[in-house]
Design a protein around this motif. Structure first.
Motif, short mmCIF file in Angstrom:
data_model
loop_
_atom_site.label_atom_id
_atom_site.label_comp_id
_atom_site.label_asym_id
_atom_site.label_seq_id
_atom_site.Cartn_x
_atom_site.Cartn_y
_atom_site.Cartn_z
N GLU A 59 -7.24 9.44 -2.41
CA GLU A 59 -6.64 8.32 -3.13
C GLU A 59 -7.62 7.67 -4.09
O GLU A 59 -7.26 7.34 -5.22
N LYS A 60 -8.86 7.52 -3.66
CA LYS A 60 -9.88 6.93 -4.54
C LYS A 60 -10.21 7.85 -5.70
O LYS A 60 -10.71 7.42 -6.73
N ASP A 64 -3.05 11.26 -5.23
CA ASP A 64 -2.21 10.57 -4.25
C ASP A 64 -1.08 11.38 -3.65
O ASP A 64 -0.52 10.99 -2.63
#
Length: 158
Positions: A59-60, A64
């Motif tokens: 996600e970072k 996603d």
């Protein structure tokens, strides 16, 4: 090769935290440094410990969307499996690939930025894989359990 209790404790500790120093690891398994280091080297040499990896946060990194794609291959040629596996290796979006029994021949796990990137993958990349005749996709809504290899608790029974 039989693993004793200390080997299992070493594997459990390294599976949970691969960056443990020999000193920290030796303390955890109640050994002195040298015998502990020797055991780790032996486990590496025998291929039980295959490597050490950093866990990245998808996600970072802006990745996603996870999708599992079940694929049926044209089985008129057995070499299609080898060609498919070789082509999969060249696609960075594909994190995992498995041959399966059942209705589909293989399954891949992809990770992409968003649904637009998923559609692009499906339309321009998946179709280039050798032998693909049918697919079924399942988008991951939420991840409930994730592991990296063997769960350390399984080592208790070895």
């Amino acid at each position: 090769m039989a693993l004793d209790r200390i080997d299992r404790e070493i594997l459990r500790a390294l599976q949970l935290k691969g960056r443990l120093s020999v000193v920290e690891l030796a303390k955890q398994v109640n050994l002195t440094n040298s015998p502990c280091a020797d055991r780790v080297k032996r486990l590496e040499k025998e291929g039980i410990i295959k490597g050490y990896h950093a866990e990245l946060d998808p996600e970072k990194l802006g990745l996603d969307v996870q999708v599992f794609i079940h694929i049926r291959l044209d089985q008129s040629s057995f070499s299609v499996f080898e060609k498919f596996a070789s082509a999969v290796d060249l696609m960075p979006e594909i994190e995992e690939c498995y041959s399966l029994s059942g209705d589909f021949d293989t399954m891949i796990k992809i990770r992409v930025k968003d649904m637009k990137a998923y559609r692009t993958f499906m339309s321009s990349k998946l179709g280039t894989l050798p032998g693909v005749i049918q697919t079924r996709s399942e988008v991951v809504i939420e991840e409930h359990k994730k592991s990296f290899g063997i769960n350390p608790d399984q080592l208790t029974n070895l």
